[in-house]
Design an enzyme around this catalytic site. Structure first.
Site, PDB file in Angstrom:
ATOM      1  N   LYS A  74      47.244  42.578  41.105  1.00 31.03           N
ATOM      2  CA  LYS A  74      45.837  43.369  42.337  1.00 31.03           C
ATOM      3  C   LYS A  74      46.255  42.035  42.828  1.00 31.03           C
ATOM      4  O   LYS A  74      46.291  41.014  43.568  1.00 31.03           O
ATOM      5  CB  LYS A  74      44.303  42.317  41.240  1.00 31.03           C
ATOM      6  CG  LYS A  74      43.325  42.390  41.856  1.00 31.03           C
ATOM      7  CD  LYS A  74      42.102  41.992  42.060  1.00 31.03           C
ATOM      8  CE  LYS A  74      40.442  42.025  42.641  1.00 31.03           C
ATOM      9  NZ  LYS A  74      39.379  41.622  41.696  1.00 31.03           N
ATOM     10  N   SER A 152      35.514  44.890  41.596  1.00 31.66           N
ATOM     11  CA  SER A 152      36.388  44.846  42.768  1.00 31.66           C
ATOM     12  C   SER A 152      37.549  45.379  42.596  1.00 31.66           C
ATOM     13  O   SER A 152      38.469  46.222  43.340  1.00 31.66           O
ATOM     14  CB  SER A 152      35.820  43.270  43.383  1.00 31.66           C
ATOM     15  OG  SER A 152      36.442  42.614  42.401  1.00 31.66           O
ATOM     16  N   SER A 176      34.311  42.753  37.590  1.00 30.54           N
ATOM     17  CA  SER A 176      35.206  42.906  38.330  1.00 30.54           C
ATOM     18  C   SER A 176      36.239  43.907  37.212  1.00 30.54           C
ATOM     19  O   SER A 176      37.236  44.377  38.271  1.00 30.54           O
ATOM     20  CB  SER A 176      35.471  42.364  39.854  1.00 30.54           C
ATOM     21  OG  SER A 176      34.939  42.733  40.677  1.00 30.54           O
TER      22      SER A 176
HETATM   23  N1  GLN Z   1      30.382  43.259  41.273  1.00 33.94           N
HETATM   24  C1  GLN Z   1      29.803  42.115  41.247  1.00 33.94           C
HETATM   25  C2  GLN Z   1      30.119  41.383  42.725  1.00 33.94           C
HETATM   26  O1  GLN Z   1      30.703  41.961  44.286  1.00 33.94           O
HETATM   27  C3  GLN Z   1      31.384  41.305  40.993  1.00 33.94           C
HETATM   28  C4  GLN Z   1      32.619  40.801  41.896  1.00 33.94           C
HETATM   29  C5  GLN Z   1      33.616  40.440  41.077  1.00 33.94           C
HETATM   30  O2  GLN Z   1      33.330  39.790  40.166  1.00 33.94           O
HETATM   31  N2  GLN Z   1      34.717  39.588  41.618  1.00 33.94           N
HETATM   32  O3  GLN Z   1      29.724  39.933  43.470  1.00 33.94           O
END
Ligand code: GLN
Length: 494
Positions: A74, A152, A176
């Site tokens: 990532k 994400s 995410s």
């Molecule tokens: N979708 C969640 C957010 O937008 C979690 C994101 C994540 O776990 N990095 O904050």
């Protein structure tokens, strides 16, 4: 087209059926030919140098399960000398001067990094649509409907699902790793908070962020996690607990396992078809000898609102370092220092990141700190206490990973709350610091994958992986490959 696992690649390398260089070349070609936009950058030369190095080590008699196995990283992880954008324009020109501990641990085990995967900007999002580097296509999209891969870690999920890499790293602050794993038919593990070092992983919400593996199987997740974890004095929240081999308990019997089903995870908002598929998966566990029991996490409805105070509060502080002075983007024209800061941040950050910074700064401001930030911290404690209570009578908890399947690009973009609801089931484990997984549990009538969410007590990753693996031994959902997966076979010339 069948899926290719880390376990299989490791065995093939051991048997001398294929070299790391051949494997790496094959995956680099697939990445080159793919149209999923799963990668932000690929350094072919660096990947091939590492592959050659791994081949030389194997020729010298060195051996380690993942020595020479290529994977995707990532783009939130710094890798020395490599562009590291975190999905943001503000870091478009940033070349990391050091390597994240998680990545250097993997490199020490001989893992080859193929490239950096696309992601929501600063890991804020659930669809990969906040990336400055464009949307990612979910390989499970059908003709005519382009679906999001989740977020994400959407690029990582799409890369593994499309077989552009046999596995990838992700990070999980509120879901995410698990939500994109569910949307792309993968296994994704968020380890206990503190298990993987956060050093060199660009910070979003430091008390929640955790790195983890995204793979096709629980066995692969165990193998990759083995190479990621470990105490790191460079991260003050890293846990000083002995290393474990997560593969050793995979085959333990789960007869007599006590599974709790929190009733709050099956309420309003959950698509009935997903509820039915989760019930079917739970029945499968019952036939393996597990005991099923309904339990309650009475404060779990407070998780989403608490998270959307705590995470933005921490983000507003973490992101203050991007000011155009030391690294990253700087606006071209400015009159003075304040003007430079303002223009740099206005031009460098996308809308979702700006929204979070504003919410976070507001929640932390002197007049509102007690009403929002302190209150959210207290709720966080209540949520963690609920888990402590149910784990007195259960070994693991199960439910759906997400309330819906992958949606089409653009369909949630104008409604941040609808987007935030994607993580309604995953966020509680982050707030409590618990290890949790999403595993493949079937398909809806529209042919889209769904995820079974498993939460284990603190530091019980081995139990989590054991429970996941036992299900994968009697089901084949995880072996089904996406319609958009790369058509080549490993070793076959493109
Ligand atoms: N979708 C969640 C957010 O937008 C979690 C994101 C994540 O776990 N990095 O904050």
């Amino acid at each position: 087209m069948t899926i290719i696992t880390l376990a299989q690649l490791s065995a093939d390398l051991d048997a001398g059926k294929v070299s790391s260089t051949e494997l790496t070349q094959e995956y680099l070609q697939r990445i080159d030919a793919s149209e999923h936009n799963a990668f932000i950058s690929v350094d072919q030369e660096l990947a091939l140098t590492r592959a050659k190095d791994a081949d030389a080590k194997r020729a010298n008699g060195e051996s380690s399960p993942l020595l020479g196995v290529p994977i995707a990283q990532k783009d939130i992880f710094c890798i020395d000398g490599t562009q590291t954008t975190c999905g943001s324009k503000i870091l478009e020109n940033f070349i990391a001067p050091y390597t994240a501990t998680v990545v250097s641990n993997m490199h020490d085990h001989g893992v080859v990094s193929l490239g950096k995967t696309n992601m929501d900007e600063f890991a804020m999002g659930s669809s990969n649509e906040t990336s400055h580097y464009g949307n990612v296509v979910n390989p499970w999209s059908s003709k005519g409907a382009t679906l999001v891969p989740g977020g994400s870690s959407g690029g990582s999920a799409a890369a593994v699902s499309a077989q552009l890499a046999p596995a990838a790293t992700g990070t999980d602050t509120g879901g995410s790793i698990r939500q994109p794993a569910a949307f792309c038919n993968l296994t994704g593990i968020k380890p206990s908070y503190g298990r993987c070092s956060r050093y060199g992983m660009i910070a979003f919400a430091s008390s929640l962020d955790q790195a983890g593996p995204m793979t096709h199987t629980a066995e692969d997740a165990a193998m990759l996690l083995n190479t990621m974890v470990g105490f790191d004095s460079k991260d003050s929240t890293s846990l000083d607990v002995p290393a474990e081999d997560y593969t050793t308990q995979l085959n333990d019997s789960i007869e007599g396992l006590n599974i709790g089903l929190p009733k709050e995870f099956f309420g309003e908002g959950l698509k009935p078809e997903i509820a039915t598929l989760i019930e079917r998966a739970v029945k499968e566990y019952e036939s393996l000898g597990a005991n099923i029991k309904e339990v309650s996490l009475p404060n779990s409805h407070l998780a989403l609102p608490s998270y959307y105070v705590i995470a933005p509060a921490e983000a507003s502080s973490n992101l203050s370092r991007f000011d155009g002075v030391r690294y990253g983007y700087r606006t071209e024209e400015y009159t003075d220092l304040v003007d430079m800061y303002t223009k740099t941040r206005s031009e460098g950050f996308g809308d979702e990141v700006k929204r979070r910074i504003m919410i976070g700064a507001y929640a932390l401001s002197s007049g509102y700190y007690d009403a929002y930030y302190s209150k959210a911290q207290k709720l966080r404690r209540l949520i963690a206490n609920d888990f402590n209570d149910v784990f007195k009578e259960c070994d693991v908890l199960m439910g759906p990973t997400t309330p819906s399947t992958a949606f089409s690009a653009g369909s949630n973009s104008d409604d941040p709350v609808a987007m935030y609801l994607n993580d309604i089931y995953t966020i509680p484990a982050n707030l409590a610091g618990l290890p949790a997984a999403s595993i493949q549990a079937g398909f809806t009538s529209a042919g889209l994958p769904i995820g079974l969410h498993i939460i284990a007590p603190y530091l019980q990753e081995s139990k989590l992986l054991n429970v996941a693996h036992q299900y994968q031994k009697v089901t084949d959902w995880h072996t089904l490959s996406a319609p958009g997966a790369s058509a080549h076979n490993v070793g076959e010339k493109a």
